[in-house]
Design a protein around this motif. Structure first.
Motif, PDB file in Angstrom:
ATOM      1  N   VAL A   1      16.465  29.327  43.980  1.00 34.72           N
ATOM      2  CA  VAL A   1      17.130  30.296  43.117  1.00 34.72           C
ATOM      3  C   VAL A   1      18.553  30.393  43.649  1.00 34.72           C
ATOM      4  CG1 VAL A   1      17.241  32.682  42.322  1.00 34.72           C
ATOM      5  CG2 VAL A   1      15.006  31.580  42.644  1.00 34.72           C
ATOM      6  N   ILE A   2      19.527  30.325  42.746  1.00 30.38           N
ATOM      7  CA  ILE A   2      20.929  30.428  43.143  1.00 30.38           C
ATOM      8  C   ILE A   2      21.496  31.700  42.528  1.00 30.38           C
ATOM      9  CG2 ILE A   2      23.205  29.331  43.108  1.00 30.38           C
ATOM     10  CD1 ILE A   2      21.742  26.662  42.502  1.00 30.38           C
TER      11      ILE A   2
ATOM     12  N   PRO B   1      24.987  39.061  38.939  1.00 32.77           N
ATOM     13  CA  PRO B   1      24.815  39.069  37.479  1.00 32.77           C
ATOM     14  C   PRO B   1      24.067  37.840  36.956  1.00 32.77           C
ATOM     15  CG  PRO B   1      27.083  38.559  38.040  1.00 32.77           C
ATOM     16  CD  PRO B   1      26.381  38.883  39.326  1.00 32.77           C
ATOM     17  N   ILE B   2      24.079  36.771  37.756  1.00 37.38           N
ATOM     18  CA  ILE B   2      23.420  35.528  37.331  1.00 37.38           C
ATOM     19  C   ILE B   2      22.513  35.044  38.449  1.00 37.38           C
ATOM     20  CG2 ILE B   2      23.749  33.103  36.669  1.00 37.38           C
ATOM     21  CD1 ILE B   2      26.517  33.963  35.590  1.00 37.38           C
ATOM     22  N   LEU B   3      21.286  34.707  38.088  1.00 33.91           N
ATOM     23  CA  LEU B   3      20.373  34.045  39.005  1.00 33.91           C
ATOM     24  C   LEU B   3      19.869  32.792  38.302  1.00 33.91           C
ATOM     25  CD1 LEU B   3      19.869  37.347  39.480  1.00 33.91           C
ATOM     26  CD2 LEU B   3      18.449  36.374  41.267  1.00 33.91           C
ATOM     27  N   LEU B   4      20.196  31.641  38.858  1.00 35.76           N
ATOM     28  CA  LEU B   4      19.729  30.373  38.297  1.00 35.76           C
ATOM     29  C   LEU B   4      18.431  29.988  38.991  1.00 35.76           C
ATOM     30  CD1 LEU B   4      23.002  28.233  38.209  1.00 35.76           C
ATOM     31  CD2 LEU B   4      21.920  29.473  36.342  1.00 35.76           C
ATOM     32  N   VAL B   5      17.415  29.737  38.211  1.00 36.95           N
ATOM     33  CA  VAL B   5      16.127  29.316  38.753  1.00 36.95           C
ATOM     34  C   VAL B   5      16.015  27.813  38.559  1.00 36.95           C
ATOM     35  CG1 VAL B   5      13.625  29.507  38.511  1.00 36.95           C
ATOM     36  CG2 VAL B   5      15.066  31.550  38.267  1.00 36.95           C
ATOM     37  N   ILE B   6      15.876  27.101  39.664  1.00 38.53           N
ATOM     38  CA  ILE B   6      15.763  25.644  39.626  1.00 38.53           C
ATOM     39  C   ILE B   6      14.293  25.299  39.827  1.00 38.53           C
ATOM     40  CG2 ILE B   6      16.553  23.464  40.609  1.00 38.53           C
ATOM     41  CD1 ILE B   6      18.840  25.239  39.490  1.00 38.53           C
ATOM     42  N   SER B   7      13.697  24.685  38.807  1.00 39.46           N
ATOM     43  CA  SER B   7      12.282  24.320  38.912  1.00 39.46           C
ATOM     44  C   SER B   7      12.131  22.813  38.828  1.00 39.46           C
ATOM     45  CB  SER B   7      11.453  25.009  37.825  1.00 39.46           C
ATOM     46  OG  SER B   7      11.788  24.495  36.560  1.00 39.46           O
ATOM     47  N   GLU B   8      10.931  22.368  39.094  1.00 38.56           N
ATOM     48  CA  GLU B   8      10.645  20.940  39.178  1.00 38.56           C
ATOM     49  C   GLU B   8       9.511  20.590  38.235  1.00 38.56           C
ATOM     50  OE1 GLU B   8      10.433  19.011  43.203  1.00 38.56           O
ATOM     51  OE2 GLU B   8       8.311  18.990  42.658  1.00 38.56           O
TER      52      GLU B   8
ATOM     53  N   CYS C   1      32.405  28.005  43.299  1.00 41.45           N
ATOM     54  CA  CYS C   1      33.424  28.339  44.299  1.00 41.45           C
ATOM     55  C   CYS C   1      34.820  28.019  43.763  1.00 41.45           C
ATOM     56  CB  CYS C   1      33.151  27.572  45.590  1.00 41.45           C
ATOM     57  SG  CYS C   1      34.312  27.949  46.919  1.00 41.45           S
ATOM     58  N   ALA C   2      34.979  26.871  43.113  1.00 45.04           N
ATOM     59  CA  ALA C   2      36.267  26.489  42.535  1.00 45.04           C
ATOM     60  C   ALA C   2      36.718  27.483  41.469  1.00 45.04           C
ATOM     61  CB  ALA C   2      36.184  25.077  41.951  1.00 45.04           C
ATOM     62  N   GLN C   3      35.766  28.149  40.838  1.00 44.03           N
ATOM     63  CA  GLN C   3      36.072  29.134  39.803  1.00 44.03           C
ATOM     64  C   GLN C   3      36.236  30.546  40.382  1.00 44.03           C
ATOM     65  OE1 GLN C   3      36.678  28.380  36.589  1.00 44.03           O
ATOM     66  NE2 GLN C   3      36.351  26.219  37.052  1.00 44.03           N
ATOM     67  N   GLY C   4      36.179  30.668  41.714  1.00 46.82           N
ATOM     68  CA  GLY C   4      36.360  31.969  42.358  1.00 46.82           C
ATOM     69  C   GLY C   4      35.099  32.803  42.433  1.00 46.82           C
ATOM     70  N   LEU C   5      33.957  32.171  42.238  1.00 48.80           N
ATOM     71  CA  LEU C   5      32.681  32.886  42.276  1.00 48.80           C
ATOM     72  C   LEU C   5      31.997  32.690  43.626  1.00 48.80           C
ATOM     73  CD1 LEU C   5      31.446  31.827  38.746  1.00 48.80           C
ATOM     74  CD2 LEU C   5      32.349  34.065  39.407  1.00 48.80           C
ATOM     75  N   GLY C   6      31.162  33.643  43.979  1.00 54.50           N
ATOM     76  CA  GLY C   6      30.348  33.525  45.170  1.00 54.50           C
ATOM     77  C   GLY C   6      28.954  33.060  44.792  1.00 54.50           C
ATOM     78  N   THR C   7      28.319  32.320  45.675  1.00 54.12           N
ATOM     79  CA  THR C   7      26.952  31.844  45.431  1.00 54.12           C
ATOM     80  C   THR C   7      26.127  31.994  46.698  1.00 54.12           C
ATOM     81  OG1 THR C   7      27.372  29.556  46.122  1.00 54.12           O
ATOM     82  CG2 THR C   7      27.757  30.083  43.797  1.00 54.12           C
ATOM     83  N   CYS C   8      24.838  32.022  46.511  1.00 56.10           N
ATOM     84  CA  CYS C   8      23.911  31.944  47.634  1.00 56.10           C
ATOM     85  C   CYS C   8      22.668  31.205  47.148  1.00 56.10           C
ATOM     86  CB  CYS C   8      23.538  33.333  48.150  1.00 56.10           C
ATOM     87  SG  CYS C   8      22.587  33.267  49.691  1.00 56.10           S
ATOM     88  N   ILE C   9      22.292  30.185  47.889  1.00 52.25           N
ATOM     89  CA  ILE C   9      21.104  29.404  47.565  1.00 52.25           C
ATOM     90  C   ILE C   9      19.928  30.057  48.290  1.00 52.25           C
ATOM     91  CG2 ILE C   9      20.002  27.141  47.702  1.00 52.25           C
ATOM     92  CD1 ILE C   9      22.931  26.020  48.050  1.00 52.25           C
TER      93      ILE C   9
END
Length: 123
Positions: A96-97, A24-31, A66-74
């Motif tokens: 992208v996370i 549901p969420i994709l964080l885009v990390i840019s520079e 993770c502490a909030q019970g969510l899964g992530t993938c970098i």
């Protein structure tokens, strides 16, 4: 929303990261480019401070998720140009996370990792 769906498609080249469709969420990390003083410091010290900051940010985001019970993938596999266009970014996309609730039956795959002794030297 629709932007996340477009970004999800932009991380799936060559059959990679199919699970991104479900995130549901994709964080885009840019520079962004360095300011002048930071550019001088980076050049003098031969260090890329932006990458360090991005690594720290990413560690905190994924640890808190993770502490909030969510899964992530970098994700490092993505179409930089496409994501920059989708998100209207000037700076290069670095990561992208994906963030979401893991499925109950979703098991982490076994990963081949380097031995810690190959990565860390104790002095």
């Amino acid at each position: 929303g629709e932007t996340a769906k477009k970004v999800a498609k932009a991380v799936q080249g060559m059959g990679m990261n199919k699970f991104a469709d479900d995130a549901p969420i994709l964080l885009v990390i840019s520079e962004q480019p360095y300011v002048k003083t930071a550019a001088i410091g980076a050049k003098l010290k031969k260090n890329d401070y932006r990458s360090i900051d991005i690594g720290i940010l990413t560690a905190y985001i994924t640890a808190e998720a993770c502490a909030q019970g969510l899964g992530t993938c970098i994700l490092g596999w993505f179409d930089d140009d496409k994501i920059r266009q989708i998100c209207d970014l000037d700076g290069a996309v670095r990561l992208v996370i994906t963030i979401g609730y893991p499925k109950a039956d979703d098991k982490l795959r076994a990963k081949k990792r380097k031995d810690m002794a190959d990565l860390v030297t104790h002095i």
